[in-house]
Design an enzyme around this catalytic site. Structure first.
Site, PDB file in Angstrom:
ATOM      1  N   HIS A  84       0.817  -1.216   0.000  1.00  0.00           N
ATOM      2  CA  HIS A  84       0.000   0.000   0.000  1.00  0.00           C
ATOM      3  C   HIS A  84       0.852   1.268   0.000  1.00  0.00           C
ATOM      4  O   HIS A  84       0.355   2.344  -0.326  1.00  0.00           O
ATOM      5  CB  HIS A  84      -1.062  -0.007   1.115  1.00  0.00           C
ATOM      6  CG  HIS A  84      -0.593   0.348   2.484  1.00  0.00           C
ATOM      7  ND1 HIS A  84      -0.303  -0.588   3.455  1.00  0.00           N
ATOM      8  CD2 HIS A  84      -0.370   1.552   3.073  1.00  0.00           C
ATOM      9  CE1 HIS A  84       0.057   0.026   4.558  1.00  0.00           C
ATOM     10  NE2 HIS A  84       0.015   1.319   4.368  1.00  0.00           N
ATOM     11  N   ASP A 221       1.155  -7.676   2.417  1.00  0.00           N
ATOM     12  CA  ASP A 221       1.285  -6.247   2.117  1.00  0.00           C
ATOM     13  C   ASP A 221       2.749  -5.816   1.959  1.00  0.00           C
ATOM     14  O   ASP A 221       3.301  -5.137   2.816  1.00  0.00           O
ATOM     15  CB  ASP A 221       0.598  -5.453   3.246  1.00  0.00           C
ATOM     16  CG  ASP A 221       0.309  -4.018   2.840  1.00  0.00           C
ATOM     17  OD1 ASP A 221       0.869  -3.547   1.824  1.00  0.00           O
ATOM     18  OD2 ASP A 221      -0.466  -3.352   3.553  1.00  0.00           O
ATOM     19  N   SER A 607       3.885   2.390   8.485  1.00  0.00           N
ATOM     20  CA  SER A 607       3.705   1.362   7.476  1.00  0.00           C
ATOM     21  C   SER A 607       4.995   1.163   6.713  1.00  0.00           C
ATOM     22  O   SER A 607       5.637   2.126   6.308  1.00  0.00           O
ATOM     23  CB  SER A 607       2.598   1.749   6.511  1.00  0.00           C
ATOM     24  OG  SER A 607       1.398   1.266   7.009  1.00  0.00           O
TER      25      SER A 607
HETATM   26  N1  ARG Z   1      -4.741   0.660   7.401  1.00  0.00           N
HETATM   27  C1  ARG Z   1      -3.447   0.656   6.826  1.00  0.00           C
HETATM   28  C2  ARG Z   1      -2.784   2.040   6.983  1.00  0.00           C
HETATM   29  O1  ARG Z   1      -3.361   2.917   7.568  1.00  0.00           O
HETATM   30  C3  ARG Z   1      -3.441   0.181   5.410  1.00  0.00           C
HETATM   31  C4  ARG Z   1      -4.065   1.095   4.411  1.00  0.00           C
HETATM   32  C5  ARG Z   1      -4.077   0.641   2.989  1.00  0.00           C
HETATM   33  N2  ARG Z   1      -5.030  -0.399   2.727  1.00  0.00           N
HETATM   34  C6  ARG Z   1      -6.338  -0.196   2.423  1.00  0.00           C
HETATM   35  N3  ARG Z   1      -7.099  -1.250   2.278  1.00  0.00           N
HETATM   36  N4  ARG Z   1      -6.885   0.979   2.256  1.00  0.00           N
HETATM   37  O2  ARG Z   1      -2.026   2.513   6.170  1.00  0.00           O
HETATM   38  N1  ASP Z   2      -1.407   1.514   7.946  1.00  0.00           N
HETATM   39  C1  ASP Z   2      -0.697   2.603   8.585  1.00  0.00           C
HETATM   40  C2  ASP Z   2       0.340   3.257   7.679  1.00  0.00           C
HETATM   41  O1  ASP Z   2       0.202   3.301   6.477  1.00  0.00           O
HETATM   42  C3  ASP Z   2      -0.108   2.153   9.868  1.00  0.00           C
HETATM   43  C4  ASP Z   2      -1.020   2.388  11.028  1.00  0.00           C
HETATM   44  O2  ASP Z   2      -1.765   3.375  11.017  1.00  0.00           O
HETATM   45  O3  ASP Z   2      -0.941   1.602  11.966  1.00  0.00           O
HETATM   46  O4  ASP Z   2       1.281   3.866   8.121  1.00  0.00           O
END
Ligand code: ARG
Ligand code: ASP
Length: 672
Positions: A84, A221, A607
């Site tokens: 991502h 990921d 991330s």
């Molecule tokens: N929750 C994770 C973060 O905040 C992954 C985000 C990307 N994935 C998604 N399905 N939108 O970055």
């Molecule tokens: N998914 C988040 C990021 O892209 C990480 C988090 O918020 O825990 O940095």
């Protein structure tokens, strides 16, 4: 000034001993935490984590693009981060004919690695406390305006001096503890960064936005890039003649794996946390701001999802935008829930009552709580108006694009689908009309609505066959002008006062903690600078009668596999590998590990961060948090706050068995 604070922070932090794993620590001051880390299993020293004179683990950690972390995993500049985090790049190389999002991408030779204009990778050269220099010329009691001016001027001079010391350097001075301390960060910035590999989204984004922010999780990921340098191994603009960068340090990969209870450490660039907020600010977030912003994004997501399901080309265009709209939308929901469940607002209010009592007769602290209340009340309405300005009025793509001078037109139109944007305009502008008090609405908005009669009719005039760019620009200009002229100055000036209060409140909270022999740990809020978090692999209970174990495996991917649902439709090859149990050397107990959770305190920006074992070897790549713990940006609960990491062995398995890209495994140092 600096010495006093330093000693103060030292006492507070050093006195805490063994306790829960909250905290994001400064690498250059990790000596203060190293005993605790070692007691929890860490085998290395503070000098191994961060060293000014020798190469250390920090030299293998990079700031990837603007908002992610990455790490170097070979002597030839190979870099791993999240899928991502590389999503925008993978998407930009994709078309309906070469759909790398859907099918994945693997460079089988160096020549096939794809350049990414605009992408940067930054290595931290060093960090340094510069509080004294930043505040040179400032005297206690000067007005805040004056202080801001002095800080800006001194910071600029410090940064300019720092970048003169070498080639391709970027320097930035950042405040910690609301400006009680300042640090200088100097980076070396590489601009030739090429895409090396990415699994198909059905692995890299497996579970999509349904599984996002959740455990159990089965997302692979990760994506791979390579940093290139000029012949002198220094940063150079993209050129065919560039060569793979030889890093000062790279991580060895631990393929032995982890088990519950093992020490882990996350080394990366957490973006933003607010752990020392006043109760009213938390209340506003959980009770007002989040619910409104969630509702506005639900409108957009419903429209996007509907259109994306109809057409593959639209799906590609909106894949990245949709993911980012959905990401915060889902996080805000978990965050508000977590705040209520922890009774964070009430707990803060209790603390504030005690603090006020303690502060009696201490002039600098005495009126803090009352003052906070007054200031937050003064901006509550306008804060919501600001939320609607960004999440409703400016969230229409065409309007933002036109209003910002149509910059990047080619890119804009490549990923633009007007029917989506038009429906979003209708939904968002109606919501603004309904939920914002008439007295705060932009007069221009009211005039136009009156002129056209309905938002729908307005939309017909704006989204004509060739969209009416002039009208779009005017909407942006006029509504933002009204906001910027009437509300922004009030918000700015009150927020300045609030920041100033926090600077004092921060000291007050530390002093109170010491005076009352409290056990609270203090660490500076995340601000996109390099931090260390540490903890252990650990399950948790998300709700009554449910317990989640900490490791997921390929069997779970197969359980979720569903050819009918886009986000769960795994590549046939992965099904075949599973059916044949063709796991090669990556097999563990008849399956392959995919992801694990641990108690490391992380946030957005972490991330892609390396997750390290007790010896400093790479065991995983951080990519998310569990939903029940997303309030950790405001309050951390050791019971349920968990970071989610990709088990590095799943990445190795995919590279080996799915991509047949052994040449990449060969350049890594894999410890078995
Ligand atoms: N929750 C994770 C973060 O905040 C992954 C985000 C990307 N994935 C998604 N399905 N939108 O970055
Ligand atoms: N998914 C988040 C990021 O892209 C990480 C988090 O918020 O825990 O940095």
């Amino acid at each position: 000034m600096k010495k006093i604070l330093f000693l103060f922070v030292f006492l507070v932090v050093a006195g805490t001993g063994l306790r829960a794993d909250e905290g994001m620590w400064l690498p250059s001051e990790i000596i203060l935490k190293i005993k605790d880390m070692q007691a929890k299993g860490f085998k290395l020293t503070a000098e191994d984590i961060y060293s000014i004179n020798n190469s250390s683990l920090k030299d293998a950690v990079v700031h990837f693009g603007g908002g992610c972390t990455g790490e170097i995993i070979s002597n030839e500049g190979l870099l791993i981060t999240n899928h991502h985090c590389g999503f925008g790049q993978i998407q930009s190389h994709s078309s309906v004919e070469h759909d790398y999002l859907r099918d994945g991408f693997w460079a089988m030779t160096r020549e096939q690695e794809l350049p990414n204009p605009g992408l940067t990778v930054s290595f931290l050269e060093y960090m340094k406390d510069v509080t004294e220099d930043v505040l040179k010329g400032y005297k206690a009691g000067m007005p805040e305006e004056k202080r801001i001016e002095i800080v800006a001027k001194n910071s600029k001079a410090i940064e300019e001096k720092a970048v003169k010391e070498g080639k391709s350097l970027r320097a930035t001075v950042k405040p910690l503890y609301y400006g009680n301390q300042y640090y200088l960060y100097v980076f070396k910035v590489f601009t030739d960064v090429r895409l090396v590999g990415a699994p198909p989204s059905s692995i890299g984004k497996f579970g999509g936005d349904t599984d996002n922010w959740m455990w159990p999780r089965h997302t692979g990921d990760f994506s791979l890039f390579r940093v290139y340098a000029g012949a002198d191994n220094e940063p150079a603009p993209y050129s065919e003649d560039n060569v793979p960068y030889k890093p000062k340090r790279f991580f060895k990969v631990n393929a032995k794996g982890i088990s519950e209870g093992d020490f882990t450490m996350v080394y990366g660039f957490p973006g933003r946390t607010n752990e020392y907020l006043f109760s009213d600010a938390v209340k506003y977030t959980a009770e007002k701001s989040n619910p409104h912003k969630i509702a506005l994004r639900t409108l957009r997501l419903d429209i996007q999802n509907r259109e994306m399901a109809k057409d593959q080309a639209v799906r590609i265009k909106y894949a990245s935008k949709n993911a980012s709209v959905s990401n915060a939308w889902k996080k805000w929901q978990g965050e508000a829930k977590g705040i209520f469940k922890m009774r964070a607002i009430e707990n803060k209010q209790d603390f504030e009552a005690k603090f006020t009592k303690w502060a009696e007769g201490k002039p600098q602290y005495e009126n803090l709580v009352a003052k906070f209340k007054e200031l937050y009340a003064a901006i509550e309405d306008l804060s919501l108006v600001r939320d609607y300005q960004s999440e409703a009025l400016n969230a229409v793509e065409l309007i933002a694009f036109a209003g910002r001078g149509q910059r990047g037109a080619e890119r804009f139109y490549k990923d633009y689908y007007m029917p989506i944007d038009k429906d979003c305009f209708i939904a968002l502008y109606k919501a603004y009309d309904k939920n914002i008090d008439d007295k705060y609405k932009a007069p221009y908005f009211k005039e136009q609505l009156q002129k056209f009669g309905t938002v729908e009719a307005w939309a017909e005039a704006l989204f004509t066959e060739k969209p009416n760019m002039e009208m779009a620009a005017e909407i942006f200009r006029e509504t933002n002008r009204h906001f910027n002229e009437n509300y922004a100055p009030i918000l700015d000036s009150v927020n300045k006062e609030i920041t100033l209060l926090y600077r004092t409140y921060m000291m007050g909270q530390m002093e109170y903690n010491k005076a009352t022999r409290g056990t609270k740990v203090f660490y500076p809020d995340a601000n996109s600078t390099l931090r260390v978090a540490y903890g252990q692999v650990k399950g948790y209970s998300p709700s009554d009668a449910v317990y989640f174990t900490p490791v997921s495996s390929l069997d779970g991917v197969i359980e979720k596999d569903n050819p009918e649902i886009y986000d769960y439709n795994i590549p046939q090859k992965l099904r075949d590998l599973h059916a044949a149990k063709d796991y090669g050397q990556w097999e563990v107990n008849g399956s392959v590990p995919v992801a694990f959770i641990a108690t490391n305190h992380t946030t957005g920006g972490n991330s892609g961060s390396p997750v390290l074992d007790a010896e400093g070897n790479l065991i995983g790549v951080n990519f998310d948090r569990v939903w029940e713990g997303t309030m950790s940006d405001v309050v951390y609960d050791p019971e349920v706050c968990r970071n989610i990491s990709l088990d590095i062995r799943f990445a190795l398995f995919v590279i080996d068995k799915l991509a047949d890209a052994d040449h990449l495994l060969e350049e890594m140092v894999i410890v078995k």
